[in-house]
Enzyme design. Structure first.
Site, PDB file in Angstrom:
ATOM      1  N   ASN A 212       0.811  -1.224   0.000  1.00  0.00           N
ATOM      2  CA  ASN A 212       0.000   0.000   0.000  1.00  0.00           C
ATOM      3  C   ASN A 212       0.844   1.273   0.000  1.00  0.00           C
ATOM      4  O   ASN A 212       0.422   2.313  -0.512  1.00  0.00           O
ATOM      5  CB  ASN A 212      -0.968   0.016   1.188  1.00  0.00           C
ATOM      6  CG  ASN A 212      -0.274  -0.217   2.511  1.00  0.00           C
ATOM      7  OD1 ASN A 212       0.414  -1.220   2.698  1.00  0.00           O
ATOM      8  ND2 ASN A 212      -0.443   0.686   3.458  1.00  0.00           N
ATOM      9  N   HIS A 296       1.022  -8.897  -0.398  1.00  0.00           N
ATOM     10  CA  HIS A 296       1.305  -7.923   0.658  1.00  0.00           C
ATOM     11  C   HIS A 296       0.333  -8.066   1.830  1.00  0.00           C
ATOM     12  O   HIS A 296       0.750  -8.274   2.972  1.00  0.00           O
ATOM     13  CB  HIS A 296       1.267  -6.493   0.130  1.00  0.00           C
ATOM     14  CG  HIS A 296       1.640  -5.487   1.174  1.00  0.00           C
ATOM     15  ND1 HIS A 296       2.901  -5.448   1.738  1.00  0.00           N
ATOM     16  CD2 HIS A 296       0.917  -4.516   1.806  1.00  0.00           C
ATOM     17  CE1 HIS A 296       2.948  -4.488   2.651  1.00  0.00           C
ATOM     18  NE2 HIS A 296       1.762  -3.904   2.708  1.00  0.00           N
ATOM     19  N   HIS A 306      -4.935  -4.382  10.898  1.00  0.00           N
ATOM     20  CA  HIS A 306      -5.309  -4.665   9.507  1.00  0.00           C
ATOM     21  C   HIS A 306      -6.322  -5.802   9.377  1.00  0.00           C
ATOM     22  O   HIS A 306      -6.235  -6.621   8.460  1.00  0.00           O
ATOM     23  CB  HIS A 306      -4.063  -4.969   8.675  1.00  0.00           C
ATOM     24  CG  HIS A 306      -3.125  -3.805   8.563  1.00  0.00           C
ATOM     25  ND1 HIS A 306      -3.501  -2.588   8.025  1.00  0.00           N
ATOM     26  CD2 HIS A 306      -1.833  -3.670   8.943  1.00  0.00           C
ATOM     27  CE1 HIS A 306      -2.474  -1.762   8.072  1.00  0.00           C
ATOM     28  NE2 HIS A 306      -1.446  -2.383   8.621  1.00  0.00           N
ATOM     29  N   HIS A 335       2.598  -6.353   5.420  1.00  0.00           N
ATOM     30  CA  HIS A 335       1.518  -5.456   5.842  1.00  0.00           C
ATOM     31  C   HIS A 335       1.359  -5.354   7.358  1.00  0.00           C
ATOM     32  O   HIS A 335       1.356  -4.268   7.924  1.00  0.00           O
ATOM     33  CB  HIS A 335       0.209  -5.882   5.195  1.00  0.00           C
ATOM     34  CG  HIS A 335      -0.831  -4.805   5.115  1.00  0.00           C
ATOM     35  ND1 HIS A 335      -0.534  -3.492   4.848  1.00  0.00           N
ATOM     36  CD2 HIS A 335      -2.186  -4.854   5.259  1.00  0.00           C
ATOM     37  CE1 HIS A 335      -1.644  -2.778   4.823  1.00  0.00           C
ATOM     38  NE2 HIS A 335      -2.659  -3.574   5.076  1.00  0.00           N
ATOM     39  N   HIS A 337       2.837  -5.529  10.892  1.00  0.00           N
ATOM     40  CA  HIS A 337       4.210  -5.314  11.317  1.00  0.00           C
ATOM     41  C   HIS A 337       4.561  -6.218  12.500  1.00  0.00           C
ATOM     42  O   HIS A 337       4.787  -5.781  13.627  1.00  0.00           O
ATOM     43  CB  HIS A 337       4.431  -3.845  11.669  1.00  0.00           C
ATOM     44  CG  HIS A 337       4.212  -2.951  10.483  1.00  0.00           C
ATOM     45  ND1 HIS A 337       3.999  -1.603  10.605  1.00  0.00           N
ATOM     46  CD2 HIS A 337       4.171  -3.219   9.152  1.00  0.00           C
ATOM     47  CE1 HIS A 337       3.844  -1.077   9.399  1.00  0.00           C
ATOM     48  NE2 HIS A 337       3.938  -2.042   8.505  1.00  0.00           N
TER      49      HIS A 337
END
Length: 432
Positions: A212, A296, A306, A335, A337
């Site tokens: 992203n 990702h 997310h 994506h 972390h």
């Protein structure tokens, strides 16, 4: 190449980050990331004709693409030879550049060289105005091969630690499932990132896909997404029959690697879906018994970060059946972390014929770690930890591979999760 490390002006970066969060280009669903280490900026102090930001990518088993940038026009020429050989070969390529607002990139050079011998060291020189010599080693034509895998790399002090660990791992190819530079519209940070990774990326092929943070689209102001990413990190999409640099595949050393685009269209009528469908049908498991996929946005995730994003939920709903029936062995994602490893899974349940899903979005980004997980831990999640780090996938032979995750523990690389994998092609109950 003389480079100087300085801290990027804090105020400029802070203002841009606020704008990005407001426009929701980085889709974050209500969680607080702990602070990361400082973002660094690598400046270029040589003259405008000196090559910088050098990186290589594999075009075919016997061909490499050499990419670099100069501030002013110079020949797109590469001279190369085998180690200790006086037989020098030259190749030429093309240049391009792009604009983003008031920013104009340098001259981006791309030259494909080959045919090359497998598992061989080559020396190479760029352009005609410098005597600087680089070297790289080609990948083996068969097992074993070691991949370094890291997502959400960024350019912080944590990133430097991660890159140092990878440099000491004797890897033969690096795979990166998106979020490279975290430039986020500050185009000079793309230049800084290229300089930061060049010592490694100029010596081993780096194969990447987008995240992203590569989108960089602003309505009205800059309508075209992925401008910098597509210009700077050209991958072998055309060679794999893809029509987009956002998704492609390649064969290397007995492994078929598929790079998917979480931020490209992925519904059943999309070009990416149709390409993936065809690519999976063309796989020869006798030639490449291992099949590895990178995305990702993870399809499986027990972190509170997310959750519920379209790029995860809808893409999984669209494409999971394709990967399952093709007996894909491992799916790597970024994506989030943090690090997480799942069992073999399909349709949210343990399945011995499904791929292992691994999230490795822990390279060293500026946003910090995603520390909060769902509790209790679902049975399909086998190991999870919010630490920066990197992974190594050592494909030993046609049936076995060793996966190891190394976390950055006070700047030391510590092997913290490890598992032997047997591929699905070797499982008689999971034949394609």
């Amino acid at each position: 190449m003389a480079i100087k490390k300085t801290h990027f002006p804090f105020l400029t970066l802070f203002v841009v980050i606020i704008i990005i969060e407001y426009l929701k280009f980085d889709v974050v669903h209500g969680y607080d990331r702990p602070p990361a280490r400082k973002t660094i900026f690598i400046s270029h102090d040589d003259n405008d004709t000196v090559p910088q930001q050098v990186h290589i990518s594999q075009v075919a088993q016997d061909k490499m693409r050499i990419s670099w940038i100069t501030e002013s026009p110079t020949p797109s020429k590469v001279e190369y030879n085998e180690f200790l050989s006086k037989n020098t070969v030259s190749a030429t390529g093309n240049t391009s550049s792009y604009r983003d607002g008031f920013y104009k990139s340098g001259e981006i050079h791309n030259v494909v060289i080959g045919p090359l011998k497998p598992n061989t060291v080559y020396h190479y020189r760029l352009g005609e105005s410098t005597n600087t010599t680089y070297n790289f080693k080609t990948t083996p034509d068969r097992f074993p091969i070691k991949f370094a895998i890291v997502g959400d790399l960024g350019q912080t002090e944590w990133t430097v630690s991660t890159l140092n660990h990878i440099a000491n791992s004797s890897y033969e190819m690096l795979l990166l499932p998106g979020d490279l530079s975290y430039a986020d519209f500050i185009q000079n940070l793309w230049d800084s990132f290229g300089r930061l990774v060049a010592p490694l990326a100029s010596q081993r092929p780096w194969m990447v896909t987008q995240g992203n943070h590569e989108i960089e689209r602003i309505p009205i102001v800059h309508k075209t997404p992925f401008t910098a990413y597509n210009a700077r990190w050209k991958m072998p999409f055309e060679e794999s029959g893809s029509t987009s640099n956002l998704y492609y595949s390649f064969d290397v050393s007995g492994v078929h690697v598929i790079m998917l685009g979480s931020y490209a269209e992925f519904h059943h009528n999309s070009s990416q879906y149709k390409w993936l469908q065809g690519d999976l049908l063309k796989i020869n498991r006798g030639k490449t018994p291992w099949v590895v996929v990178l995305i990702h946005a993870p399809w499986y995730n027990t972190n509170k970060a997310h959750q519920g994003e379209d790029e995860s939920v809808d893409m999984k709903a669209s494409m999971e059946d394709l990967l399952y029936h093709a007996r894909v062995d491992v799916v790597f994602a970024g994506h989030v972390h943090a690090y997480e490893r799942f069992t073999r899974v399909y349709k949210d349940k343990s399945d011995n014929c499904g791929p292992v899903h691994i999230t490795i979005g822990d390279g060293g980004n500026r946003e910090g770690l995603a520390r909060r997980y769902q509790d209790p831990k679902p049975d399909i999640s086998l190991f999870r930890e919010a630490s920066f780090g990197h992974g190594l996938l050592e494909v030993v032979n046609a049936s076995h591979a060793l996966w190891t995750w190394h976390k950055n523990d006070n700047d030391k690389s510590v092997a913290s999760d490890s598992i032997w994998l047997t591929n699905l092609f070797s499982n008689p109950t999971c034949k394609v």
